[in-house]
Design a protein around this motif. Structure first.
Motif, PDB file in Angstrom:
ATOM      1  N   PHE A  89       9.030 -15.289 -33.192  1.00  0.00           N
ATOM      2  CA  PHE A  89       9.509 -16.520 -33.339  1.00  0.00           C
ATOM      3  C   PHE A  89       8.154 -17.514 -33.303  1.00  0.00           C
TER       4      PHE A  89
ATOM      5  N   ILE B 160      11.823 -11.095 -40.458  1.00  0.00           N
ATOM      6  CA  ILE B 160      12.174 -10.797 -39.147  1.00  0.00           C
ATOM      7  C   ILE B 160      13.377  -9.439 -39.272  1.00  0.00           C
TER       8      ILE B 160
ATOM      9  N   ASN C 183       9.136 -15.500 -41.095  1.00  0.00           N
ATOM     10  CA  ASN C 183      10.413 -15.718 -41.926  1.00  0.00           C
ATOM     11  C   ASN C 183      11.445 -14.776 -41.556  1.00  0.00           C
ATOM     12  N   ASP C 184      12.493 -15.562 -41.670  1.00  0.00           N
ATOM     13  CA  ASP C 184      13.914 -14.902 -41.358  1.00  0.00           C
ATOM     14  C   ASP C 184      14.078 -13.354 -42.230  1.00  0.00           C
TER      15      ASP C 184
ATOM     16  N   TRP D  80      23.258 -13.423 -34.923  1.00  0.00           N
ATOM     17  CA  TRP D  80      23.306 -13.610 -35.914  1.00  0.00           C
ATOM     18  C   TRP D  80      24.299 -14.783 -36.549  1.00  0.00           C
TER      19      TRP D  80
ATOM     20  N   ARG E  72      20.521 -22.917 -36.256  1.00  0.00           N
ATOM     21  CA  ARG E  72      21.124 -22.149 -37.153  1.00  0.00           C
ATOM     22  C   ARG E  72      21.340 -22.894 -38.355  1.00  0.00           C
TER      23      ARG E  72
ATOM     24  N   LYS F 232      15.582 -19.773 -30.354  1.00  0.00           N
ATOM     25  CA  LYS F 232      15.467 -18.302 -30.848  1.00  0.00           C
ATOM     26  C   LYS F 232      15.376 -17.318 -29.871  1.00  0.00           C
TER      27      LYS F 232
ATOM     28  N   GLU G  11      17.127 -25.617 -39.486  1.00  0.00           N
ATOM     29  CA  GLU G  11      15.825 -25.307 -38.494  1.00  0.00           C
ATOM     30  C   GLU G  11      14.876 -26.428 -38.640  1.00  0.00           C
TER      31      GLU G  11
ATOM     32  N   ILE H 161      20.003 -15.659 -36.486  1.00  0.00           N
ATOM     33  CA  ILE H 161      18.925 -14.801 -36.503  1.00  0.00           C
ATOM     34  C   ILE H 161      19.294 -13.292 -37.115  1.00  0.00           C
ATOM     35  N   MET H 162      18.632 -13.030 -38.487  1.00  0.00           N
ATOM     36  CA  MET H 162      19.005 -11.979 -39.422  1.00  0.00           C
ATOM     37  C   MET H 162      18.411 -10.564 -38.518  1.00  0.00           C
ATOM     38  N   CYS H 163      19.046  -9.914 -37.723  1.00  0.00           N
ATOM     39  CA  CYS H 163      18.593  -8.905 -36.983  1.00  0.00           C
ATOM     40  C   CYS H 163      19.033  -7.467 -37.452  1.00  0.00           C
TER      41      CYS H 163
END
Length: 329
Positions: free
Chosen positions: A103, A112, A108-109, A49, A198, A215, A201, A54-56
């Protein structure tokens, strides 16, 4: 000078970690080993992140898969390098498959984050429903909501299991090695592309970089590191249960990273250790509800200190010399 200071600091942390068990009581070693193992998990999200953007919300999924993969492999193949490789490869492969569809599907983030959280909850319910004797992988019973007990501990080449002090030292080595490996990776071409993705994009894609591939690499490496943390967790307690996939676990990881500082590697580790210590102490009394405190902490940092503790401190230290220069004595 900055890199030299960072290297010196990491060496000092490594030396302190290797020497600390000789001066600590057994209970303290157990307690701080748990903190450090969770710090490995925080480091994995700091990379995915904080560095990859990447908002996981489901990093706990890879952590849990690593723990269960170690338990199953250690029971079937013995607690050696084969089981360790399985514990890292299984969550990495799962992250690669999940990431490929997300991906390359140009999701969209925000979605995700929702998907990764949903996957974690699916795994929680799936493992929770494996309590019958028919739910086994080889000789390993999954145990359902009761979890898996008596998990073999990683052993030395002569077959002697690692003692608590050795697991503590191994965890310290993993954290330091993880920081060094991520730092070196970010200086390579793929790492620089990940930072570019990041930051912007669309611009990275217009410059000809494969955003989806970048990603996917970041997401897979983060899953592997989280899986290694889960493996250490299974070794630490010789026990793993579906609660490792719980919503509370997933939320705590996000809080650790936000409090420590999302753009740093050290910040989430410090935030993780500090908050775990605080919640453990709060858990010994019945006056304040721990989850309420965590909610207040999260709201405070999001509203007042959105950059996190470590970036705030670094910013204050940078301002002091300039202030002295503008107002000489």
């Amino acid at each position: 000078m900055g890199r030299f200071a960072q290297s010196l600091g990491l060496l000092a942390v490594l030396a302190a970690g290797l020497l600390a068990p000789a001066r600590l009581e057994l209970f303290t070693i157990y307690e701080f080993t748990a903190y450090l193992i969770m710090a490995v998990l925080a480091l994995s999200l700091a990379f995915v992140w904080g560095k990859g953007g990447i908002m996981c919300l489901g990093q706990a999924a890879f952590f849990g898969l690593g723990a269960y993969a170690w338990a199953v492999a250690a029971i079937n193949f013995g607690p050696g390098l084969v089981a360790l490789a399985v514990a890292i490869a299984a969550p990495a492969a799962f992250a690669a498959v999940l990431g490929y569809f997300m991906f390359y599907g140009r999701i969209n983030d925000i979605y995700i984050g929702v998907i990764t959280l949903a996957v974690t909850l699916i795994l929680f319910n799936l493992i929770n429903s494996t309590s019958g004797p028919q739910y086994r992988i080889g000789a390993a019973l999954l145990g359902g909501f009761n979890g898996m007990t008596g998990i073999p501990t990683l052993a030395w080449p002569d077959g002697t299991p690692l003692d608590p002090a050795a697991i503590f030292r191994l965890t310290v080595i993993v954290i330091v090695a993880g920081i060094v490996a991520i730092t070196l990776y970010l200086r390579t071409t793929p790492g620089k592309i990940a930072i570019a993705v990041r930051e912007n994009e669309t611009r990275a894609e217009l410059l000809g970089y494969n955003v989806a591939q970048s990603k996917l690499i970041t997401f897979t490496l983060g899953g592997a590191l989280a899986g290694l943390g889960g493996c250490l967790f299974a070794n630490w307690g010789a026990f793993v249960s579906p609660t490792i996939f719980s919503l509370v676990q997933s939320a705590q990881i996000i809080i650790w990273v936000i409090v420590g500082g999302r753009g740093t590697l050290i910040g989430p580790i410090l935030g993780c250790i500090a908050l775990q210590w605080a919640t453990t102490k709060l858990g010994t009394q019945q006056v304040v509800q721990v989850n309420l405190v965590l909610g207040v902490v999260l709201a405070f940092f999001v509203l007042v200190v959105p950059q996190g503790i470590v970036p705030m401190i670094c910013g204050l230290l940078r301002r002091k010399p300039s202030a002295k220069a503008e107002h000489p004595a």
